[in-house]
Design a protein around this motif. Structure first.
Motif, mmCIF file in Angstrom:
data_model
loop_
_atom_site.group_PDB
_atom_site.id
_atom_site.type_symbol
_atom_site.label_atom_id
_atom_site.label_comp_id
_atom_site.label_asym_id
_atom_site.label_seq_id
_atom_site.Cartn_x
_atom_site.Cartn_y
_atom_site.Cartn_z
ATOM 1 N N LEU A 14 0.837 -1.202 0.000
ATOM 2 C CA LEU A 14 0.000 0.000 0.000
ATOM 3 C C LEU A 14 0.869 1.249 0.000
ATOM 4 C CD1 LEU A 14 -2.722 -1.299 2.490
ATOM 5 C CD2 LEU A 14 -2.623 -1.533 -0.003
ATOM 6 N N TRP A 16 2.505 4.004 -3.214
ATOM 7 C CA TRP A 16 1.889 4.947 -4.157
ATOM 8 C C TRP A 16 0.950 4.237 -5.135
ATOM 9 C CZ3 TRP A 16 4.020 5.568 -9.537
ATOM 10 C CH2 TRP A 16 3.195 6.400 -10.300
ATOM 11 N N SER A 39 -0.683 -5.181 3.899
ATOM 12 C CA SER A 39 0.392 -4.220 4.165
ATOM 13 C C SER A 39 1.309 -4.769 5.248
ATOM 14 C CB SER A 39 -0.245 -2.904 4.647
ATOM 15 O OG SER A 39 0.742 -2.025 5.122
ATOM 16 N N GLY A 40 2.527 -4.186 5.359
ATOM 17 C CA GLY A 40 3.396 -4.535 6.479
ATOM 18 C C GLY A 40 2.907 -3.873 7.760
ATOM 19 N N LYS A 44 -2.122 0.777 8.791
ATOM 20 C CA LYS A 44 -2.253 1.335 7.434
ATOM 21 C C LYS A 44 -3.265 0.513 6.630
ATOM 22 C CE LYS A 44 1.482 2.215 4.550
ATOM 23 N NZ LYS A 44 2.338 1.892 3.390
ATOM 24 N N TYR A 60 1.242 -8.908 5.857
ATOM 25 C CA TYR A 60 1.853 -9.921 4.992
ATOM 26 C C TYR A 60 1.875 -11.286 5.685
ATOM 27 C CZ TYR A 60 3.387 -5.818 2.360
ATOM 28 O OH TYR A 60 3.408 -4.648 1.657
ATOM 29 N N ASN A 81 10.518 -4.502 -5.953
ATOM 30 C CA ASN A 81 10.801 -5.590 -6.901
ATOM 31 C C ASN A 81 11.235 -6.903 -6.234
ATOM 32 O OD1 ASN A 81 10.343 -3.494 -8.655
ATOM 33 N ND2 ASN A 81 12.515 -3.143 -9.121
ATOM 34 N N GLU A 101 3.449 -6.733 -10.558
ATOM 35 C CA GLU A 101 4.039 -5.522 -11.147
ATOM 36 C C GLU A 101 5.383 -5.804 -11.812
ATOM 37 O OE1 GLU A 101 3.561 -2.803 -12.349
ATOM 38 O OE2 GLU A 101 1.512 -2.548 -11.726
ATOM 39 N N LYS A 102 5.732 -4.898 -12.707
ATOM 40 C CA LYS A 102 7.011 -4.967 -13.421
ATOM 41 C C LYS A 102 8.095 -4.353 -12.572
ATOM 42 C CE LYS A 102 8.171 -1.261 -14.023
ATOM 43 N NZ LYS A 102 8.423 -0.114 -13.072
ATOM 44 N N ARG A 130 1.831 -2.159 -18.584
ATOM 45 C CA ARG A 130 0.683 -1.377 -19.083
ATOM 46 C C ARG A 130 0.722 -1.212 -20.597
ATOM 47 N NH1 ARG A 130 1.799 3.402 -18.158
ATOM 48 N NH2 ARG A 130 3.557 3.358 -16.728
ATOM 49 N N TRP A 173 13.421 2.577 -1.407
ATOM 50 C CA TRP A 173 13.790 1.224 -1.879
ATOM 51 C C TRP A 173 14.318 1.248 -3.312
ATOM 52 C CZ3 TRP A 173 11.666 -0.900 -6.179
ATOM 53 C CH2 TRP A 173 10.423 -0.425 -6.619
HETATM 54 P P1 NDP Z 1 6.154 2.648 -3.162
HETATM 55 O O1 NDP Z 1 7.482 2.896 -2.573
HETATM 56 O O2 NDP Z 1 5.230 3.807 -3.315
HETATM 57 O O3 NDP Z 1 5.378 1.560 -2.305
HETATM 58 C C1 NDP Z 1 5.871 0.284 -2.086
HETATM 59 C C2 NDP Z 1 5.139 -0.333 -0.888
HETATM 60 O O4 NDP Z 1 5.631 -1.653 -0.739
HETATM 61 C C3 NDP Z 1 5.417 0.367 0.436
HETATM 62 O O5 NDP Z 1 4.588 1.468 0.674
HETATM 63 C C4 NDP Z 1 5.129 -0.756 1.394
HETATM 64 O O6 NDP Z 1 3.730 -0.866 1.595
HETATM 65 C C5 NDP Z 1 5.530 -2.017 0.644
HETATM 66 N N1 NDP Z 1 6.784 -2.535 1.180
HETATM 67 C C6 NDP Z 1 6.939 -3.752 1.727
HETATM 68 N N2 NDP Z 1 8.188 -3.924 2.157
HETATM 69 C C7 NDP Z 1 8.857 -2.788 1.893
HETATM 70 C C8 NDP Z 1 10.188 -2.381 2.110
HETATM 71 N N3 NDP Z 1 11.090 -3.183 2.695
HETATM 72 N N4 NDP Z 1 10.542 -1.146 1.715
HETATM 73 C C9 NDP Z 1 9.661 -0.336 1.106
HETATM 74 N N5 NDP Z 1 8.367 -0.688 0.872
HETATM 75 C C10 NDP Z 1 7.974 -1.908 1.272
HETATM 76 O O7 NDP Z 1 6.372 1.886 -4.547
HETATM 77 P P2 NDP Z 1 5.438 1.847 -5.810
HETATM 78 O O8 NDP Z 1 4.029 1.644 -5.391
HETATM 79 O O9 NDP Z 1 5.738 3.005 -6.679
HETATM 80 O O10 NDP Z 1 6.015 0.544 -6.579
HETATM 81 C C11 NDP Z 1 5.718 -0.782 -6.190
HETATM 82 C C12 NDP Z 1 5.908 -1.747 -7.380
HETATM 83 O O11 NDP Z 1 5.098 -1.329 -8.457
HETATM 84 C C13 NDP Z 1 7.327 -1.834 -7.946
HETATM 85 O O12 NDP Z 1 7.586 -3.142 -8.409
HETATM 86 C C14 NDP Z 1 7.299 -0.869 -9.124
HETATM 87 O O13 NDP Z 1 8.250 -1.178 -10.128
HETATM 88 C C15 NDP Z 1 5.873 -1.074 -9.617
HETATM 89 N N6 NDP Z 1 5.329 0.113 -10.257
HETATM 90 C C16 NDP Z 1 4.669 -0.038 -11.443
HETATM 91 C C17 NDP Z 1 4.128 1.049 -12.075
HETATM 92 C C18 NDP Z 1 3.411 0.863 -13.354
HETATM 93 O O14 NDP Z 1 3.122 1.864 -14.021
HETATM 94 N N7 NDP Z 1 3.063 -0.340 -13.757
HETATM 95 C C19 NDP Z 1 4.248 2.406 -11.527
HETATM 96 C C20 NDP Z 1 4.881 2.434 -10.225
HETATM 97 C C21 NDP Z 1 5.405 1.330 -9.646
HETATM 98 P P3 NDP Z 1 3.159 -1.377 3.003
HETATM 99 O O15 NDP Z 1 3.635 -0.355 4.017
HETATM 100 O O16 NDP Z 1 1.717 -1.365 2.766
HETATM 101 O O17 NDP Z 1 3.745 -2.733 3.263
#
Ligand code: NDP
Length: 339
Positions: A14, A16, A39-40, A44, A60, A81, A101-102, A130, A173
């Protein structure tokens, strides 16, 4: 209408893209619904579930323990990733289809495990590119394959974002090699890479790359990558991507009789401009896209609910990561490498 709809999703991660882009797209879709958020951070998850009207909020660990497994049919993995694999493996064990996701994972060995887990579990695995459901790119692919510009011999593409100038958090990350698996190539460069494969309908057999290492905060990751890919029929792709370059965002296909360029192809839900130059004439088309994320979710759901084969599948996503690994290898050695 598709029998069995809606496909009920658990959305994992959860940050962006999940809550801000994917969950609204699922809500707008015809065949999908979000019934679980994961979510972790339990608070949230509960907050997002409350805001988005989602019935179940899990951590998780809850997800890995199979909680609320009757409440969803498929998972959408949108975590960093290198955290795709464990969630994909759990989904495969639980018999849930996966939209991931990619890039599929942070390196080819891990991406292969995603594919194997889903094949063993007998579940669908789609890599969430996409561009495959974007109307303008699909149109470009169709007319190129129909011969509108003669034989396609060349693609060019760039996708860059200056995260340094944007003042982004250097602890994120995307700048952590263990979580990202690479710099702009893994985040942005995979778009022109994969779109070249998609539009040419072919896979490269050799790559040649230059990488430029980022500042200390990049922890050894590249801040810039330029690469060429050679395709079996002689076509060549030239692509680049950077975290210190502003706003490059285009894709071009050159053929023996003409050329097609798409401006702003890679940003989500952007309106694109297509310029076709063929037969001595130039035509510019402004494309108003339907939401590609809505298209992507409805497409995936249709594949889950019918016999339709889903693409880009896990093997297609694995191939990108294998190519990316080889691009890094070439960046280090400075030479051309056959795939
Ligand atoms: P964000 O940094 O916004 O969010 C990633 C979320 O992953 C965090 O908020 C967290 O959510 C969870 N998470 C779990 N473990 C970790 C960790 N150790 N460190 C950081 N975050 C963690 O990333 P995005 O949403 O932008 O990207 C996520 C994936 O989506 C990637 O693989 C990216 O390549 C892909 N992506 C694809 C797009 C597209 O257009 N198809 C556009 C943007 C991203 P929580 O706290 O809920 O656990």
């Amino acid at each position: 209408p598709v029998d069995g709809a809606p496909v009920r999703f658990a959305v994992l991660g959860l940050g962006w893209f999940g809550p801000d882009v994917a969950i609204p797209a699922i809500e707008e879709s015809d065949f999908c619904e979000t019934t679980v958020v994961v979510s972790g951070d339990r608070e949230k998850a509960e907050r997002v579930a409350d805001e988005k009207g989602v019935a179940h909020a899990l951590t998780y660990d809850d997800y890995a323990d199979g909680e609320a497994t009757d409440a969803y049919d498929a998972v959408y993995v949108v975590t960093p990733n290198a955290l795709h694999l464990p969630h994909v493996e759990t989904a495969a064990e639980l018999g849930k289809d996966v939209l991931c996701e990619k890039p599929l994972e942070a390196d080819a060995a891990r991406a292969r495990k995603c594919v194997e887990a889903c094949e063993e579990g007998g579940v669908e695995l789609m890599t969430a590119y996409r561009m495959h459901t974007t109307r303008s790119i699909r149109w470009v692919r169709d007319v190129v394959q129909d011969g509108a510009i003669g034989d396609p011999v060349h693609t060019r593409g760039a996708f860059s974002y200056n995260l340094i100038a944007a003042g982004e958090d250097m602890d994120q990350w995307r700048l952590n090699p263990d979580l990202a698996g690479g710099g702009p190539l893994m985040d942005l460069g995979v778009y022109p890479l994969n779109t070249s494969r998609f539009v040419l309908d072919s896979d490269p057999e050799a790559v040649h790359a230059t990488t430029v290492e980022g500042p200390d905060e990049f922890d050894g990751l590249e801040k810039y990558v330029a690469f060429t890919m050679e395709f079996p029929d002689g076509a060549v792709a030239e692509c680049d991507s950077g975290y210190e370059v502003a706003g490059d965002n285009y894709f071009e296909v050159g053929g023996t009789h003409g050329r097609i360029r798409v401006d702003v192809p890679f940003n989500v839900d952007a309106d694109r401009t297509i310029t076709v130059s063929a037969g001595g004439e130039e035509q510019v088309v402004e494309v108003e896209e339907p939401s590609e994320m809505v298209e992507e979710f409805d497409y995936f759901a249709t594949g889950v609910l019918t016999d339709m084969a889903i693409g880009p599948d896990g093997r297609h996503g694995y191939e990108d990561v294998r190519i990316a690994d080889t691009i890094y290898e070439s960046g280090e050695s400075g030479g051309r490498i056959e795939l």
